[in-house]
Design an enzyme around this catalytic site. Structure first.
Site, short mmCIF file in Angstrom:
data_model
loop_
_atom_site.label_atom_id
_atom_site.label_comp_id
_atom_site.label_asym_id
_atom_site.label_seq_id
_atom_site.Cartn_x
_atom_site.Cartn_y
_atom_site.Cartn_z
N ASP A 252 14.58 47.94 -8.08
CA ASP A 252 14.35 49.39 -8.04
C ASP A 252 12.97 49.64 -8.64
OD1 ASP A 252 14.97 52.23 -7.83
OD2 ASP A 252 15.23 52.23 -10.00
N SER A 253 12.50 50.88 -8.52
CA SER A 253 11.22 51.24 -9.12
C SER A 253 11.29 51.21 -10.64
CB SER A 253 10.82 52.64 -8.66
OG SER A 253 11.79 53.56 -9.13
N GLU B 81 14.56 58.48 -16.85
CA GLU B 81 13.90 57.35 -17.52
C GLU B 81 13.66 57.66 -19.01
OE1 GLU B 81 12.10 54.28 -16.22
OE2 GLU B 81 13.25 54.39 -14.36
N CYS C 1 19.20 59.14 -4.91
CA CYS C 1 18.26 58.42 -5.76
C CYS C 1 19.11 57.74 -6.82
CB CYS C 1 17.28 59.40 -6.41
SG CYS C 1 16.23 58.61 -7.66
N THR C 2 18.85 56.46 -7.04
CA THR C 2 19.74 55.70 -7.92
C THR C 2 19.58 56.08 -9.40
OG1 THR C 2 18.11 53.91 -7.86
CG2 THR C 2 20.00 53.75 -6.37
N HIS C 3 18.58 56.90 -9.72
CA HIS C 3 18.48 57.41 -11.09
C HIS C 3 19.44 58.58 -11.35
CE1 HIS C 3 14.63 55.25 -11.13
NE2 HIS C 3 14.53 55.48 -12.43
N TYR D 206 8.21 55.72 -7.71
CA TYR D 206 7.76 55.45 -6.34
C TYR D 206 7.80 56.74 -5.50
CZ TYR D 206 8.32 50.28 -6.67
OH TYR D 206 8.21 48.95 -6.98
N GLY D 207 8.73 57.62 -5.88
CA GLY D 207 9.07 58.74 -5.00
C GLY D 207 8.00 59.78 -4.79
N CYS E 192 17.06 51.19 -4.35
CA CYS E 192 16.08 52.28 -4.48
C CYS E 192 16.02 53.00 -3.14
CB CYS E 192 14.72 51.69 -4.83
SG CYS E 192 13.41 52.91 -4.91
N ASN E 193 16.44 54.24 -3.12
CA ASN E 193 16.42 55.02 -1.87
C ASN E 193 15.01 55.16 -1.32
OD1 ASN E 193 19.28 56.65 -1.57
ND2 ASN E 193 18.82 56.12 -3.68
N THR E 194 14.05 55.34 -2.23
CA THR E 194 12.67 55.57 -1.80
C THR E 194 12.11 54.33 -1.10
OG1 THR E 194 12.42 56.97 -3.75
CG2 THR E 194 10.41 56.30 -2.63
N1 DGL Z 1 15.50 55.16 -8.04
C1 DGL Z 1 14.66 55.39 -6.94
C2 DGL Z 1 15.40 55.93 -5.74
O1 DGL Z 1 16.56 55.62 -5.58
C3 DGL Z 1 13.34 56.02 -7.05
C4 DGL Z 1 12.82 56.65 -8.21
C5 DGL Z 1 11.31 56.75 -8.15
O2 DGL Z 1 10.70 55.76 -8.50
O3 DGL Z 1 10.79 57.78 -7.74
O4 DGL Z 1 14.84 56.62 -4.93
#
Ligand code: DGL
Length: 270
Positions: free
Chosen positions: A14-15, A153, A185-187, A46-47, A77-79
């Protein structure tokens, strides 16, 4: 398939820390598997970055995991998935699992489905497409929530600030009349208390982590790569591109168990 192949680890990335919500479910469902997790905390988020940048980062993350001889890659990571999946699937030498497909399938039965995610994920339209293939009748509503990742985070999951940010982002979701909300988003699962405080209890929240873990198990079975040494606890190894101490202390809260022996790597070398 040789014994050695089943013994190889599963690589997850993931990011940053968000993918630990997926890792937690993977370890719960597949306790015998060795897991290698890479969190690119040095380059998160990343997003909010361009598609080209996210594709470049994704390939470096995958190359790092392949250097550990992984038998499968899980893009937690969805992004990264939204920006890169077709490129990755075309070129990767091991099977690749990701989060968007399982999360969308888990929303089956919903009529108005809202998706929250990073700007890159929402702008890519991948969820709209994936939900259309689940059911052409699903009404889709997408909303980017860029501040949710830094809040997660930072460990600010349920305080006045996270609730105020959630109220601002989620007002249009409430107005859309959605019956289902995909946490794209996994966060975001960490922010569920703040999300619930705004949207109430009646909306169905989809955290794709358990659906992803089930898919990984099926794929490992189908490809003959499942490790089945019952009673043997798999090892989890952690790597990050930023401070291992910070990763360990916050990561433990994401994972719900102690995160030990975090290794720092130079991801630009991959
Ligand atoms: N956790 C990531 C996701 O699922 C991205 C978070 C990020 O880095 O913007 O999209």
């Amino acid at each position: 398939m040789t014994m050695r192949d089943t013994e190889r680890p599963v690589g997850v990335f993931d990011s940053g820390l968000g993918g630990l919500t997926v890792l937690k479910e993977l370890h719960r469902l597949l306790p015998c598997e060795d897991l290698i997790y890479f969190g690119d905390s040095g380059r998160t988020p990343y997003g909010t970055k361009s598609k080209d940048t996210v594709i470049r980062y994704t390939f470096q993350d995958i190359n790092f995991l392949l250097s550990h001889n992984v038998k499968m890659i899980v893009i937690a990571c969805n992004t990264a998935s939204a920006c890169s999946l077709p490129h990755v699937v075309k070129s990767c030498r091991v099977p690749v699992a990701e989060v968007v497909g399982p999360g969308s399938r888990a929303a089956a039965g919903g009529t108005k489905v809202a998706v929250i995610g990073t700007p890159a994920t929402i702008e890519s339209g991948v969820y709209k497409e994936a939900l259309k293939s689940v059911s052409p009748d699903i009404q889709y509503f997408g909303k980017a929530c860029p501040l949710f990742v830094p809040l997660a985070e930072e460990g600010w999951w349920d305080n006045d600030i996270s609730r105020a940010v959630a109220a601002e982002y989620l007002r249009p979701v409430a107005e859309s009349g959605a019956d289902t909300l995909i946490l794209g988003c996994t966060h975001y699962p960490l922010l569920i208390p703040s999300i619930r405080a705004v949207l109430g209890e009646s909306i169905r929240l989809i955290n794709s982590a358990s659906a992803v873990a089930s898919e990984v198990r099926s794929r490992l079975e189908e490809t003959g790569l499942l490790r089945s040494r019952s009673g043997t606890e798999g090892k989890i190894s952690f790597y990050t591109s930023d401070s291992p101490e910070k990763f360990a202390s916050l990561g433990g809260m994401f994972l719900g168990q102690a995160v030990k022996d975090v290794n720092k790597i130079d991801i630009e070398a991959f």
